[in-house]
Enzyme design. Structure first.
Site, PDB file in Angstrom:
ATOM      1  N   GLY A  13      -7.783   3.807  10.682  1.00 47.91           N
ATOM      2  CA  GLY A  13      -8.285   2.805   9.666  1.00 47.91           C
ATOM      3  C   GLY A  13      -8.787   2.764   8.398  1.00 47.91           C
ATOM      4  O   GLY A  13      -9.511   1.410   7.728  1.00 47.91           O
ATOM      5  N   THR A  14      -7.458   3.335   7.622  1.00 45.04           N
ATOM      6  CA  THR A  14      -7.695   3.288   6.194  1.00 45.04           C
ATOM      7  C   THR A  14      -6.768   1.640   6.262  1.00 45.04           C
ATOM      8  O   THR A  14      -7.550   0.773   5.547  1.00 45.04           O
ATOM      9  CB  THR A  14      -6.871   3.932   5.248  1.00 45.04           C
ATOM     10  OG1 THR A  14      -5.333   4.171   6.207  1.00 45.04           O
ATOM     11  CG2 THR A  14      -7.851   5.354   5.719  1.00 45.04           C
ATOM     12  N   GLY A  15      -6.259   0.996   6.076  1.00 35.71           N
ATOM     13  CA  GLY A  15      -5.256  -0.053   6.284  1.00 35.71           C
ATOM     14  C   GLY A  15      -6.514  -1.515   6.381  1.00 35.71           C
ATOM     15  O   GLY A  15      -6.689  -2.464   6.120  1.00 35.71           O
ATOM     16  N   CYS A  16      -7.404  -1.552   7.855  1.00 34.78           N
ATOM     17  CA  CYS A  16      -8.399  -2.259   7.934  1.00 34.78           C
ATOM     18  C   CYS A  16      -9.011  -2.126   6.834  1.00 34.78           C
ATOM     19  O   CYS A  16      -9.554  -3.127   6.597  1.00 34.78           O
ATOM     20  CB  CYS A  16      -8.376  -1.655   9.627  1.00 34.78           C
ATOM     21  SG  CYS A  16      -7.618  -1.667  10.649  1.00 34.78           S
ATOM     22  N   LYS A  66       0.829  -0.955  -0.228  1.00 30.77           N
ATOM     23  CA  LYS A  66      -0.110   0.000   0.173  1.00 30.77           C
ATOM     24  C   LYS A  66       1.236   1.496   0.254  1.00 30.77           C
ATOM     25  O   LYS A  66       1.396   1.375   0.781  1.00 30.77           O
ATOM     26  CB  LYS A  66      -1.115  -0.125   1.283  1.00 30.77           C
ATOM     27  CG  LYS A  66      -2.305  -1.267   0.902  1.00 30.77           C
ATOM     28  CD  LYS A  66      -2.629  -0.933   2.471  1.00 30.77           C
ATOM     29  CE  LYS A  66      -1.429  -1.617   4.024  1.00 30.77           C
ATOM     30  NZ  LYS A  66      -2.071  -2.273   4.945  1.00 30.77           N
ATOM     31  N   THR A 111      -7.403   9.260   8.477  1.00 27.39           N
ATOM     32  CA  THR A 111      -7.286   8.310   7.319  1.00 27.39           C
ATOM     33  C   THR A 111      -7.164   6.898   8.473  1.00 27.39           C
ATOM     34  O   THR A 111      -6.129   5.966   8.280  1.00 27.39           O
ATOM     35  CB  THR A 111      -5.504   7.912   7.132  1.00 27.39           C
ATOM     36  OG1 THR A 111      -4.695   8.818   7.410  1.00 27.39           O
ATOM     37  CG2 THR A 111      -5.677   8.685   5.635  1.00 27.39           C
TER      38      THR A 111
HETATM   39  N1  LIG Z   1      -4.456  10.739   1.947  1.00 21.59           N
HETATM   40  C1  LIG Z   1      -4.964   9.291   0.746  1.00 21.59           C
HETATM   41  N2  LIG Z   1      -5.622   9.378  -0.094  1.00 21.59           N
HETATM   42  C2  LIG Z   1      -6.165   8.707  -1.066  1.00 21.59           C
HETATM   43  N3  LIG Z   1      -5.548   6.894  -0.715  1.00 21.59           N
HETATM   44  C3  LIG Z   1      -5.159   6.933  -0.011  1.00 21.59           C
HETATM   45  C4  LIG Z   1      -5.022   7.867   1.341  1.00 21.59           C
HETATM   46  N4  LIG Z   1      -3.896   7.427   2.505  1.00 21.59           N
HETATM   47  C5  LIG Z   1      -3.887   5.957   2.156  1.00 21.59           C
HETATM   48  N5  LIG Z   1      -4.808   5.749   1.274  1.00 21.59           N
HETATM   49  C6  LIG Z   1      -4.856   4.629   0.911  1.00 21.59           C
HETATM   50  O1  LIG Z   1      -5.738   3.525   1.932  1.00 21.59           O
HETATM   51  C7  LIG Z   1      -5.296   2.358   1.244  1.00 21.59           C
HETATM   52  C8  LIG Z   1      -4.077   2.225   2.670  1.00 21.59           C
HETATM   53  O2  LIG Z   1      -3.815   2.043   2.927  1.00 21.59           O
HETATM   54  P1  LIG Z   1      -2.331   2.711   4.254  1.00 21.59           P
HETATM   55  O3  LIG Z   1      -3.824   4.338   4.677  1.00 21.59           O
HETATM   56  O4  LIG Z   1      -0.755   2.926   3.369  1.00 21.59           O
HETATM   57  O5  LIG Z   1      -2.776   1.552   5.201  1.00 21.59           O
HETATM   58  P2  LIG Z   1      -1.944   1.630   6.794  1.00 21.59           P
HETATM   59  O6  LIG Z   1      -3.586   2.500   7.162  1.00 21.59           O
HETATM   60  O7  LIG Z   1      -2.305  -0.546   7.423  1.00 21.59           O
HETATM   61  O8  LIG Z   1      -1.129   2.292   7.033  1.00 21.59           O
HETATM   62  C9  LIG Z   1      -4.234   2.515   0.072  1.00 21.59           C
HETATM   63  O9  LIG Z   1      -5.273   1.728  -0.653  1.00 21.59           O
HETATM   64  C10 LIG Z   1      -3.512   3.753   0.010  1.00 21.59           C
HETATM   65  O10 LIG Z   1      -3.258   3.754  -1.665  1.00 21.59           O
HETATM   66  C1  LIG Z   2      -7.525  -2.167  17.095  1.00 20.50           C
HETATM   67  C2  LIG Z   2      -6.395  -1.770  16.237  1.00 20.50           C
HETATM   68  N1  LIG Z   2      -5.966  -2.240  14.543  1.00 20.50           N
HETATM   69  C3  LIG Z   2      -5.747  -1.913  14.169  1.00 20.50           C
HETATM   70  C4  LIG Z   2      -4.885  -0.421  13.809  1.00 20.50           C
HETATM   71  C5  LIG Z   2      -4.462   0.042  13.167  1.00 20.50           C
HETATM   72  O1  LIG Z   2      -5.420   1.354  11.947  1.00 20.50           O
HETATM   73  P1  LIG Z   2      -5.136   1.151  10.103  1.00 20.50           P
HETATM   74  O2  LIG Z   2      -5.832   0.647   9.628  1.00 20.50           O
HETATM   75  O3  LIG Z   2      -4.839   2.983  10.424  1.00 20.50           O
HETATM   76  O4  LIG Z   2      -3.569   0.575   9.712  1.00 20.50           O
HETATM   77  C6  LIG Z   2      -5.493   0.158  15.430  1.00 20.50           C
HETATM   78  N2  LIG Z   2      -5.161   1.498  15.106  1.00 20.50           N
HETATM   79  N3  LIG Z   2      -5.730  -0.683  15.452  1.00 20.50           N
END
Ligand SMILES: Nc1ncnc2c1ncn2[C@@H]1O[C@H](COP(=O)(O)OP(=O)(O)O)[C@@H](O)[C@H]1O
Ligand SMILES: Cc1ncc(COP(=O)(O)O)c(N)n1
Length: 295
Positions: free
Chosen positions: A211-214, A178, A209
């Site tokens: 919880g975006t990854g979850c 990601k 952002t």
């Molecule tokens: N500011 C943003 N604008 C558009 N897409 C985003 C943005 N931040 C994250 N994403 C997308 O959201 C998804 C989760 O990515 P990311 O934020 O890197 O994960 P995590 O929450 O695990 O750190 C990916 O598809 C990423 O490209």
């Molecule tokens: C309980 C729990 N699980 C996962 C995440 C990661 O969140 P993110 O999707 O922003 O990386 C979090 N902050 N809390």
């Protein structure tokens, strides 16, 4: 007699976020938004809000196994995902269940919350790599997690592509690195063992952002549970998370949550159950998969 559509089921094995933007709560909202019945097995409880993690309680491995067995013996799951796994003991218990139940698994290798608080013990990285990665149908590391898994610094798109190959060699069938942490546009790199695809989206300028990854990994699991091919599920999940970030409600004083039900609230229509509702996404998903440069 009226025809009923099948009920798809997905299981999340993850931690609770009291702020409900990430973890189990984000996963269940995503499953519901995508028309999938959500099941949950909690691994840990966090006292957390949009500003940070205040306290963590890991649950006993026997209780995690008991939750998984209880829902699978009775209800079953078409796909599953993991989020926060906290320690080696938890990973061992989850891996044993995944093998015994032959689950189709999406692994989000959660290591830290957005604010930097640790959610996985350092000693557990090796267990994650050796026990869980070989069982993953899909893995979705962000850039810092991909750096830990590869032991290399990753900045450029070429370095992301190389990292996807290295992580693929550790066992997962499909790898998505990601790009949310990139300074440039958030391109995700998808490698299915044969070809590399760049999943592109505009960067949305927002602090919200959490919880975006979850949400992204839960959407992949939901779309796999609905019977979509893995590549389409991944590209569809990218469309879904982009919309969810765009419509973030802007609540809390830190990294706020995304809007999991954006496609319903936007139009103000009742929850659609029909498959044609998804078609605009899947058309865009197909363009992403077939319309970009492949190597
Ligand atoms: N500011 C943003 N604008 C558009 N897409 C985003 C943005 N931040 C994250 N994403 C997308 O959201 C998804 C989760 O990515 P990311 O934020 O890197 O994960 P995590 O929450 O695990 O750190 C990916 O598809 C990423 O490209
Ligand atoms: C309980 C729990 N699980 C996962 C995440 C990661 O969140 P993110 O999707 O922003 O990386 C979090 N902050 N809390």
């Amino acid at each position: 007699m009226e025809q009923t559509s099948p009920t798809y089921r997905a299981l999340t094995i993850a931690g609770s976020d009291s702020g409900a933007g990430a973890g189990i709560q984000a996963d269940l909202k995503t499953f519901a938004a995508l028309g999938v019945y959500g099941l949950s097995a909690l691994t840990a409880i966090t006292a957390q809000n949009t500003q940070g993690v205040r306290a963590v309680l890991e649950l006993p491995s026997t209780l995690i196994t008991a939750q998984i067995d209880a829902v699978l013996e009775d209800i079953g799951a078409d796909a599953a995902k993991t989020g926060m796994l906290s320690s080696s003991a938890v990973i061992e218990a989850v891996a044993e269940c995944v093998q015994r139940w032959q689950l189709r698994l999406v692994v989000d290798p959660v290591m830290r919350a957005k604010g930097g608080d640790p959610l996985l013990a350092e000693e557990a990285v090796e267990t994650l790599r050796t026990r869980l990665l070989p069982l993953a149908e899909v893995i979705t590391p962000n850039l810092p997690e991909a750096e830990v898994l590869t032991g290399s610094r990753i900045e450029t798109l070429d370095e992301m592509k190389e990292a996807a190959r290295v992580i693929h060699a550790q066992g997962p069938q499909h790898v998505v690195i990601k790009g949310g942490h990139r300074v440039e546009e958030p391109v995700d790199i998808y490698f299915d063992g044969e070809q590399i695809v760049e999943l592109r989206a505009e960067r949305i300028d927002t602090p919200h952002t959490h919880g975006t990854g979850c949400t992204f990994s839960a959407a992949i699991a939901a779309l796999i549970a609905r019977g979509r091919p893995v590549g389409t599920a991944i590209a569809g999940a990218k469309q879904y998370i982009t919309g969810a970030i765009q419509h973030a409600p802007g609540i809390g004083h830190g990294h706020g949550p995304v809007e999991h039900f954006w496609m319903y609230t936007e139009q103000g229509t009742p929850l659609p159950t029909q498959e044609q509702h998804w078609s605009p996404w899947f058309n865009r998903a197909k363009e992403q998969l077939h319309g970009t440069d492949t190597h």
